[in-house]
Design an enzyme around this catalytic site. Structure first.
Site: not given
Length: 542
Positions: A123, A204, A228
């Protein structure tokens, strides 16, 4: 996810998506017209496992360089062209060079670890000291090339992993606006759900979830503060583990909350998730909380994976999730029956009701800790902006590019939040940490080995203009606030859209939740590759 709404209510959340396609746009009917993207998806590594990749490299059928090239080509075909998932925010220009080095080491008889030669995506809020940027998807952080790897990236490299690139995410890990769209960032644009392209990939860790599901990598890393990792894993039909806070270091990760933040593995199988988790643990002097993992981290989590793991166990069933959308509830009830078939005793409990006493305290904690943590991160980073206040000013000065669909209310309110020495913050932290006692007491009272629930409901349509739409199912908050382990895995699909089953337990009980998830996974085999359907607007409706 829209953390503000979801943390205030503790049992519901709206997640996020943004294509620029109006939520009601009609693109498909029952006749199947334009039903799927027109491309041949005969990818050689489709649904391959880490164990299979290791075996192929061991036998000389593939090299790390060849499989890395295959994934890079796949990204070009699926992510940048074809369905255009937009899950990848940046490719590592050194990926093939790293893979070549791993092949040379293998040839010389040196195997670094369980991830040797395995391609991984991470990420874009995790530092890498290479040619890639770390931006949390924000235009304000363009040019931020880290001077040092995050601790977990060092562990990846030590284990021999090949870092393919970085994944798109909900900007600032979805801690920017009151009305965000999951999977959208000003730097990376909108990530799509590979099952149905106009549906929410959640966030997310949107890009990590979408990429793993679409076979753009072997496995990926996401981060979670409050759902997330687990929510996008549910929405993209994969397995995601949010570990105990303290099992994995957070140093070198753009922070939200020192109380709740953690990284976590996201994969297509429980075994792959266990393999990656084993490579990431370790005590980090730069992250004090990791000291609590001493003697509790396991060298190989795959040793706990048994198909008989649920026999004789007692599982708490979150009662409130037995109501709602009939399709989701039906999947949940079927999952409960399967747990019983696998030898578990079940008892209904009401954890979400118990958690309501925490109220908005978690959001207060997140705001205060975000302000403190981000200011510290930026002050020592190579970003042009050096404080949260400067980020806010940048966004205002570049509003048309940085904030075209929704604004930055959460950034602004966090900048005004009390400091960490304030009474308001300290009282809020105590209330949030009371979640640990709530869960532990409930499990003790009912003699439970774990608690299960529906992770999240049917992924909602992407809507840039109105933001995330809640669906009444959200089981990510309790374990997130308590810092306890939480795994989600596929529970089934409704009209081609995945829904996940969550399993949570006490601190450092990763062996238990992994084992229970494995037993359920092997008995059900709900994971399936996505079909890249263009639109979810079936005339029958969803």
């Amino acid at each position: 996810m829209n953390r503000r709404n979801f943390i205030k209510n503790t049992s519901t959340v709206g997640l996020i998506t943004t294509l620029g396609i109006p939520a009601g746009a009609t693109m498909m009917g029952n006749n199947g017209e334009n039903a799927t993207i027109d491309f041949n998806d005969n990818f050689q590594l489709k649904e391959v496992t880490i164990s299979e990749l290791r075996d192929m490299m061991k036998k000389g059928k593939l090299t790390s360089k060849s499989l890395t090239k295959m994934y890079l080509d796949r990204i070009e075909k699926i992510d940048k062209n074809g369905p255009k998932l937009n899950a990848i925010i940046e490719i590592n220009p050194d990926a093939l060079e790293i893979a070549t080095k791993m092949d040379e080491e293998r040839k010389a008889g040196k195997i670094r670890g369980s991830m040797h030669g395995i391609p991984v995506l991470i990420k874009d809020n995790i530092n890498t000291a290479d040619k890639m940027q770390t931006t949390a998807g924000a235009l304000a952080l363009l040019g931020n090339i880290a001077s040092e790897d995050a601790f977990i990236v060092k562990k990846l490299r030590e284990a021999g992993a090949v870092i393919l690139g970085k994944t798109n995410l909900s900007e600032w890990a979805n801690f920017r606006s009151n009305r965000p769209c999951s999977g959208w960032s000003s730097r990376g644009g909108q990530t799509k759900n590979p099952f149905i392209l106009d549906r929410n990939p959640s966030g997310s860790s949107s890009g990590s979830g979408s990429a793993v599901s679409a076979n753009l990598c072997a496995i990926a890393i996401g981060t979670e503060t409050n759902g997330s990792v687990t929510a996008p894993s549910s929405s993209n039909g994969i397995v995601g583990l949010k570990p105990t806070v303290g099992l994995l270091s957070r140093s070198g990760i753009i922070p939200i909350s020192k109380t709740q933040d953690t990284a976590g593995p996201m994969g297509r199988s429980v075994t792959d998730v266990a393999i990656l988790l084993s490579a990431l643990t370790g005590i980090d002097p730069k992250d004090e909380v990791t000291k609590s993992s001493a003697g509790k981290a396991e060298p190989d989590y795959t040793t706990f994976l048994k198909t008989s793991a649920l026999q004789g166990k007692k599982i708490g069933i979150e009662k409130s999730l037995l109501n709602g959308h009939e399709g989701v509830v039906a999947l949940y009830k079927t999952a409960i029956e399967k747990l019983k078939e696998l030898g578990a005793e079940t008892v209904e409990i009401e954890l979400l009701k118990e958690m309501r006493v925490i109220g908005p305290a978690s959001f207060t904690v997140l705001q205060c800790e975000f302000k403190d943590g981000v200011n510290a991160y930026l002050a020592n980073s190579n970003a042009k902006v050096k404080s949260l206040r400067e980020v806010i000013a940048f966004n205002k000065a570049n509003e048309s590019a940085a904030m075209p669909y929704f604004k930055q209310e959460t950034l602004e309110s966090s900048d005004k939040a009390p400091d960490l020495e304030s009474v308001a913050y300290k009282e809020a932290v105590l209330k949030v940490l009371s979640s640990r006692k709530i869960i532990t007491d409930l499990m003790t009272k009912n003699q439970l080995d774990a608690i299960v629930g529906t992770t999240y409901g049917i992924p909602s349509p992407i809507d840039l203009f109105n933001g995330d739409a809640g669906n009444g199912f959200y089981f990510c908050s309790p374990a997130a606030m308590a810092g306890f382990p939480h795994i989600t895995l596929p529970m089934g699909k409704i009209h081609e859209l995945p829904v996940g089953l969550s399993i949570i337990a006490g601190a450092y009980e990763e062996p238990k939740v992994l084992a229970f998830a494995y037993a359920y996974e092997q008995a059900t085999k709900h994971r399936s590759a996505p079909k890249f359907i263009r639109s979810s607007n079936f005339s029958s409706g969803i």
